[in-house]
Design an enzyme around this catalytic site. Sequence first.
Site, short mmCIF file in Angstrom:
data_model
loop_
_atom_site.label_atom_id
_atom_site.label_comp_id
_atom_site.label_asym_id
_atom_site.label_seq_id
_atom_site.Cartn_x
_atom_site.Cartn_y
_atom_site.Cartn_z
N ASP A 78 36.04 46.60 35.32
CA ASP A 78 35.18 47.76 35.47
C ASP A 78 35.76 48.89 34.62
OD1 ASP A 78 33.07 47.02 37.15
OD2 ASP A 78 34.35 47.15 38.94
N ARG B 278 17.39 41.31 38.02
CA ARG B 278 17.19 42.62 38.66
C ARG B 278 16.40 43.53 37.75
NH1 ARG B 278 23.67 44.13 38.73
NH2 ARG B 278 24.01 43.82 36.52
N TYR C 199 36.90 40.42 33.47
CA TYR C 199 35.86 41.37 33.81
C TYR C 199 36.52 42.63 34.33
CZ TYR C 199 31.68 43.62 35.26
OH TYR C 199 30.67 44.55 35.35
N ARG D 171 28.81 34.99 29.27
CA ARG D 171 27.41 35.21 29.59
C ARG D 171 26.94 36.44 28.85
NH1 ARG D 171 24.84 31.36 31.69
NH2 ARG D 171 23.40 32.76 32.78
N ARG E 153 33.52 40.41 45.34
CA ARG E 153 32.90 41.66 44.93
C ARG E 153 31.79 42.08 45.90
NH1 ARG E 153 33.00 43.49 39.54
NH2 ARG E 153 30.79 43.94 39.60
N GLU F 262 16.44 42.56 33.68
CA GLU F 262 17.67 41.96 33.17
C GLU F 262 17.61 40.44 33.32
OE1 GLU F 262 20.99 44.62 34.28
OE2 GLU F 262 22.09 42.76 34.60
N ARG G 225 29.13 43.71 55.83
CA ARG G 225 29.49 44.80 56.73
C ARG G 225 28.74 44.68 58.04
NH1 ARG G 225 28.21 48.82 52.21
NH2 ARG G 225 30.03 48.59 50.87
P1 FAD Z 1 34.03 47.47 25.36
O1 FAD Z 1 33.31 48.60 25.99
O2 FAD Z 1 33.33 46.17 25.23
O3 FAD Z 1 34.49 47.95 23.92
C1 FAD Z 1 34.99 47.09 22.93
C2 FAD Z 1 34.59 47.65 21.57
O4 FAD Z 1 35.24 46.91 20.54
C3 FAD Z 1 33.10 47.54 21.29
O5 FAD Z 1 32.57 48.81 20.95
C4 FAD Z 1 33.02 46.56 20.12
O6 FAD Z 1 31.94 46.84 19.23
C5 FAD Z 1 34.35 46.79 19.45
N1 FAD Z 1 34.78 45.66 18.62
C6 FAD Z 1 34.84 44.36 18.96
N2 FAD Z 1 35.28 43.61 17.92
C7 FAD Z 1 35.52 44.47 16.90
C8 FAD Z 1 35.97 44.31 15.57
N3 FAD Z 1 36.25 43.10 15.06
N4 FAD Z 1 36.10 45.41 14.78
C9 FAD Z 1 35.79 46.64 15.27
N5 FAD Z 1 35.34 46.84 16.53
C10 FAD Z 1 35.21 45.78 17.34
N6 FAD Z 1 31.93 48.92 34.67
C11 FAD Z 1 31.85 49.77 35.71
O7 FAD Z 1 32.85 50.41 36.05
N7 FAD Z 1 30.69 49.95 36.40
C12 FAD Z 1 29.54 49.29 36.05
O8 FAD Z 1 28.51 49.48 36.69
C13 FAD Z 1 29.59 48.39 34.96
N8 FAD Z 1 28.49 47.72 34.60
C14 FAD Z 1 28.57 46.84 33.54
C15 FAD Z 1 27.43 46.14 33.19
C16 FAD Z 1 27.48 45.25 32.12
C17 FAD Z 1 26.24 44.49 31.74
C18 FAD Z 1 28.70 45.05 31.42
C19 FAD Z 1 28.78 44.08 30.30
C20 FAD Z 1 29.82 45.74 31.79
C21 FAD Z 1 29.77 46.65 32.85
N9 FAD Z 1 30.89 47.38 33.22
C22 FAD Z 1 30.82 48.24 34.28
C23 FAD Z 1 32.18 47.19 32.52
C24 FAD Z 1 32.39 48.17 31.38
O9 FAD Z 1 31.42 47.98 30.38
C25 FAD Z 1 33.79 47.91 30.85
O10 FAD Z 1 34.74 48.24 31.82
C26 FAD Z 1 34.14 48.69 29.62
O11 FAD Z 1 33.15 48.53 28.65
C27 FAD Z 1 35.45 48.18 29.11
O12 FAD Z 1 35.80 48.82 27.96
P2 FAD Z 1 36.52 48.04 26.80
O13 FAD Z 1 37.02 49.11 25.89
O14 FAD Z 1 37.49 47.08 27.32
O15 FAD Z 1 35.39 47.15 26.10
N1 UDP Z 2 25.55 38.40 43.77
C1 UDP Z 2 24.68 37.61 44.47
N2 UDP Z 2 23.50 38.14 44.92
C2 UDP Z 2 23.15 39.42 44.66
C3 UDP Z 2 24.04 40.23 43.94
C4 UDP Z 2 25.22 39.68 43.51
O1 UDP Z 2 24.96 36.46 44.69
O2 UDP Z 2 22.06 39.85 45.07
C5 UDP Z 2 26.84 37.82 43.32
C6 UDP Z 2 26.75 37.15 41.97
O3 UDP Z 2 27.72 36.12 41.93
C7 UDP Z 2 27.17 38.26 41.03
C8 UDP Z 2 28.27 38.96 41.82
O4 UDP Z 2 27.81 38.86 43.18
O5 UDP Z 2 27.63 37.73 39.81
C9 UDP Z 2 28.53 40.41 41.44
O6 UDP Z 2 27.33 41.12 41.45
P1 UDP Z 2 27.21 42.65 41.06
O7 UDP Z 2 25.76 42.99 41.01
O8 UDP Z 2 28.06 43.46 41.95
O9 UDP Z 2 27.91 42.70 39.63
P2 UDP Z 2 27.38 43.06 38.18
O10 UDP Z 2 26.51 41.94 37.76
O11 UDP Z 2 26.63 44.35 38.31
O12 UDP Z 2 28.61 43.17 37.39
#
Ligand code: FAD
Ligand code: UDP
Length: 394
Positions: free
Chosen positions: A362, A286, A360, A255, A177, A309, A181
Site C-alpha cells: 500500500d 467493482r 503488494y 495481474r 486483508r 474494473e 466483525r
Molecule cells: P509505482 O507507483 O508503481 O511506481 C513505479 C514507477 O517506476 C512508475 O511510475 C513506473 O513508470 C516507473 N518505472 C518502471 N520501470 C521503469 C524504467 N525502466 N525506467 C523508468 N521508470 C520506470 N495503495 C494504497 O495505499 N491504497 C489504495 O487504495 C491502493 N489502491 C491501489 C489500486 C491499484 C489498482 C494498484 C495497482 C495499487 C494500489 N495501491 C494502493 C498501491 C499503490 O499504488 C502503491 O503503494 C504505490 O504505487 C507504490 O509506489 P511505488 O513507487 O513502489 O510503485
Molecule cells: N475480496 C473478496 N471479495 C470482495 C472483496 C475482496 O473475496 O468482495 C478478497 C479478494 O481476494 C481480494 C482481496 O480480498 O483480492 C483484497 O481486496 P481489496 O478490495 O481490499 O483489495 P484491492 O483489490 O483494492 O487491492
Amino acid sequence: DFAGYDLIVVGSGFFGLTVAERAASQPGKKVLILERRSHIGGNAYSEQEPETGIEVHSYGAHLFHTSNKRVWDYVNQFADFTDYQHRVFAKVGEQVYSFPMNLALINQFFGKSHSPDEARELIAKQASEFDTDAAQNLEEKAISLIGRPLYEAFIRGYNAKQWQTDPKNLAANIITRLPVRYTFSNRYFNDTYEGLPVDGYTAWLEKMADHPNIEVRLDVDYFDVREQIPAGTPTVYTGPLDRYFDYSAGRLGWRTLDFEREVVPTGDYQGTAVMNYNDADVPFTRIHEFRHFHPERDYPKDKTVIVREYSRFADENDEPYYPINTPENREMLERYRELAKNEARERNVVFGGRLGTYKYLDMHMAIGSALTVFDNKIGPHLADGAPLDGSLDV
Ligand code: FAD
Ligand code: UDP
C-alpha cells in the site's frame, strides 16, 4: 548528461519520490529521477476527467490510510488530507450488503437478527470445517474464518474474477486483508489515520519532487540510458525486478486491470464510492464512482464518472498491478533476491517499491519502506560512503 548526480532514482512512484526527497534534503546532494511515463507519481497519479472535472485515479482508486505516525507526519508535509473514510458495499444477487463482513451483512444474509454472540456462534459452527491455523490455502483459510455460505457468496466468485486462479493454489494470507466483525462497524480500514489529499494526488506527488536538488526526467526508460550513467552511481531501482535482470530467472506473474470509464448523465449513479460485484457471472469486479471520494468538492450535479474494473493476467505490454502469490512465483522471487543482493554489492543498485520487490505494498507501506531504506542504507552511504549492500529489504 547523467554525470554529477549523487543518486539516481528509477521510477517516480511513492517509493522513488520518498527516497529522492530525503536524499535531496541532505545538504548539497543532487538527485536525478528517471521516469518512463510522461507523468510523475507512479500508480497513485490522478487527473481530472475533462467533461466533468471530477478527479479520477488513473491507475485504480487509491485510498490513503496508515497507523504509522512517522509516515502520517511525513506525508502531511506535502498535502492536507480530508476526513474521508472508506466504505465498500457488495452486490450479491439482487441485494446490496454492507462490507466488510459485519453484523449488518450477517443479519441480512441469513434473514434474521443476531446479537454479536449469536453471530459468533453461528459463524463458528459454519467455519468448523477447517482449522484456521492448519489452513493451507485461501479457500481453506476463508472457510475456516467465515464458513462456507459466506465464502461462496462473497469470496469465491470475486476471487475467481480477481485472480483467475484456483483458490486452492493461492496463499492463505490474501484473505487477512478482509476482516470479519461482530459489530455494525463498516469502516473498510482499521488504521489510525485516513484521508484523501485535499488538492488531489497529483498535487501531492508534485510537491514531493519540488526541490532544487531534484531533477525529474519524464519519458525516459532507464534501460535506454543505463550505459550512459557513470558506473557505480548509487541507484534506487523501483521498476519490475525481473525486467532488471532480463528475465533470466523467468517472468514473475502479474495481474493487470482494465478500466472502463463512462460519464453517466446523473448526479449520482450508485450512492457510494465503490460497489463490489461479487457474483461470478458479472464480468467486472467493482464499479468506482469518483465523485463520492470528495463530497466536499463542487462537482456537476447532472453528470458523474463511473469506472468498471476488470481483472486479468498481465502480458508483457500490460501494466503490472498485483503480484500473484503462488508457489512458482515465490520460488522465482527467491532467485531474483539473490541477484539483487549481488547488484547492490557490485553496482550500488538498491531495489525498492512494489515492482522492485514484487510485493503488494500500500502507499503507506511504500513510503514507510522508503524512509527505512533511506535511514539504513542510502542516507549513511551519501553521508560517509557506507557500503550500500548488506541485508536488503527485498
Ligand atoms: P509505482 O507507483 O508503481 O511506481 C513505479 C514507477 O517506476 C512508475 O511510475 C513506473 O513508470 C516507473 N518505472 C518502471 N520501470 C521503469 C524504467 N525502466 N525506467 C523508468 N521508470 C520506470 N495503495 C494504497 O495505499 N491504497 C489504495 O487504495 C491502493 N489502491 C491501489 C489500486 C491499484 C489498482 C494498484 C495497482 C495499487 C494500489 N495501491 C494502493 C498501491 C499503490 O499504488 C502503491 O503503494 C504505490 O504505487 C507504490 O509506489 P511505488 O513507487 O513502489 O510503485
Ligand atoms: N475480496 C473478496 N471479495 C470482495 C472483496 C475482496 O473475496 O468482495 C478478497 C479478494 O481476494 C481480494 C482481496 O480480498 O483480492 C483484497 O481486496 P481489496 O478490495 O481490499 O483489495 P484491492 O483489490 O483494492 O487491492
